[in-house]
Design a protein around this motif. Structure first.
Motif, PDB file in Angstrom:
ATOM      1  N   ASP A   1      36.631  39.660  11.051  1.00  0.00           N
ATOM      2  CA  ASP A   1      37.600  38.596  11.322  1.00  0.00           C
ATOM      3  C   ASP A   1      37.822  37.802  10.039  1.00  0.00           C
ATOM      4  O   ASP A   1      36.871  37.594   9.259  1.00  0.00           O
ATOM      5  CB  ASP A   1      37.100  37.662  12.417  1.00  0.00           C
TER       6      ASP A   1
ATOM      7  N   ILE B   1      48.328  41.051  13.173  1.00  0.00           N
ATOM      8  CA  ILE B   1      49.072  39.804  13.367  1.00  0.00           C
ATOM      9  C   ILE B   1      49.650  39.683  14.778  1.00  0.00           C
ATOM     10  O   ILE B   1      50.077  38.607  15.191  1.00  0.00           O
ATOM     11  CB  ILE B   1      50.203  39.667  12.328  1.00  0.00           C
TER      12      ILE B   1
ATOM     13  N   THR C   1      50.378  45.278  12.364  1.00  0.00           N
ATOM     14  CA  THR C   1      49.490  44.897  11.263  1.00  0.00           C
ATOM     15  C   THR C   1      50.248  44.728   9.953  1.00  0.00           C
ATOM     16  O   THR C   1      51.380  45.212   9.798  1.00  0.00           O
ATOM     17  CB  THR C   1      48.394  45.968  11.059  1.00  0.00           C
TER      18      THR C   1
ATOM     19  N   GLN D   1      42.069  36.050  12.658  1.00  0.00           N
ATOM     20  CA  GLN D   1      42.725  37.328  12.937  1.00  0.00           C
ATOM     21  C   GLN D   1      41.781  38.502  12.651  1.00  0.00           C
ATOM     22  O   GLN D   1      40.964  38.452  11.733  1.00  0.00           O
ATOM     23  CB  GLN D   1      44.000  37.473  12.094  1.00  0.00           C
TER      24      GLN D   1
END
Length: 365
Positions: free
Chosen positions: A245, A285, A122, A229
């Motif tokens: 999101d 990510i 992250t 993401q």
């Protein structure tokens, strides 16, 4: 009869003989005395030498000293060695403790099995909660005029087409209603009876069941942040946590901070989240499945090592050093030190650490 001359000669001869005997006697006594003194000295020296010999001058004392010193050293070193072993056991004792089942329940210690998990990589960012501009409305008067009544207050819930206020038109002098175009909550009121309504909004009404989280991302991370993401959002001033999101990444960068905005929509059915709250967010990510993982909260530091407390038979909990890999707020990869299926303390591991420290301190005393 002896003549006077002969008698005189005889007396002199006797006198000479007696004197010689007396001299010889004195000489013998002197030599005997010297001999006695010499013998006494010799025996005295022998007596002095005997105590030296007895006290260990070269043999006796050496044996005693060496034996005594050797025993002391051996005893001392033997004691140190035993203490060293005890210390080793003590160190081992420092790394484990026994906790009864009742104590485990009372202290809310949670034990899980080591297994695989999905670990996320992250990027942490800050941001704030704002109104969802797609469901918010700034309500204005349709025609300039004097406000005749105000019917709604901030905090009140309204439906679409509910009347918020009335205004008398300057042109027609007709009083007309100012209605809410959306259902939601009255967020702000900027209207008072007698004031003139113009271009300034009189009310702000918004549906707060869905809010925006505006995340401030540094330019260096721009290529990593994309719409779609996952993001974990936490309020900085409260213990509110939610997931969302990223819906959009704005194309412009703010000049002074060199950050751009990534936006996510927060579901807020209970109205716990409020516009203006400061937040921290972890944008996911990358995700990967790891074969051996534990709860991140399970990891503790002990004697300079990262450790996990393993549950063994008989209520024993042992500190196991581990090598850590990828980590997120929930899961941490274990590269070495554990195998799948081992039972470990997943929650309240700090309690076990405290028990081990307490047991070690008691053992030391």
């Amino acid at each position: 009869m002896l003549s006077k001359r002969n008698l005189t000669i005889l007396i002199l001869a006797l006198a000479l003989a007696g004197g010689g005997y007396y001299a010889m006697s004195n000489s013998g006594d002197t030599e005997s005395t010297k001999h006695s003194e010499s013998d006494a000295d010799a025996h005295g020296h022998e007596n002095e030498a005997k105590p030296d010999h007895t006290e260990g001058g070269e043999h006796g004392h050496g044996d005693v000293d060496e034996h005594a010193h050797g025993e002391k050293e051996e005893h001392a070193h033997g004691g140190t060695s035993e203490t060293g072993n005890a210390s080793g056991e003590e160190e081992g004792g420092h790394e484990e403790t026994k906790i009864s089942e009742n104590a485990v329940k009372n202290m809310n210690i949670e034990v899980l099995e080591v297994g695989s998990a999905l670990v996320q990589e992250t990027i942490s960012v800050t941001g704030r909660v704002t109104l969802n501009q797609n469901t918010a409305a700034q309500v204005k008067a349709r025609f300039p005029g004097v406000i005749r009544s105000v019917l709604k207050e901030p905090g009140e819930t309204v439906k679409a087409n509910d009347t918020l206020a009335t205004v008398e038109s300057n042109d027609s002098l007709q009083v007309y209603p100012v209605k809410s175009p959306v259902a939601g909550l009255v967020i702000n009121r900027n209207a008072s009876v007698g004031e003139v309504a113009g271009e300034t909004p009189l009310f702000v009404v918004a549906d707060v069941s869905k809010l925006w989280a505006e995340l401030f991302v540094f330019s260096r991370d721009g290529e990593k942040i994309k719409a779609g993401q996952k993001v974990h959002i936490q309020c900085l001033d409260d213990d509110l946590i939610t997931q969302a999101d990223i819906s959009v990444v704005l194309p412009t960068t703010e000049a002074s901070s060199q950050t751009f905005v990534a936006r996510a929509v927060i579901d807020n059915p209970d109205n716990h989240w409020r516009s203006g709250m400061n937040i921290r967010a972890d944008v996911v990510i990358k995700e990967k499945e790891v074969p051996v993982a534990v709860k991140t909260d399970a990891i503790q530091r002990l004697e300079g090592n990262d450790v996990i407390f393993i549950q063994e038979s008989g209520g024993t909990y042992k500190a196991q050093p581990v090598e850590l890999g990828t980590s997120d707020e929930t899961w941490t990869e274990i590269k070495s030190g554990l195998v799948t299926g081992q039972r470990y303390v997943a929650n309240n591991s700090f309690v076990v650490k405290a028990e081990i420290g307490k047991a070690g301190a008691e053992h030391a005393h």
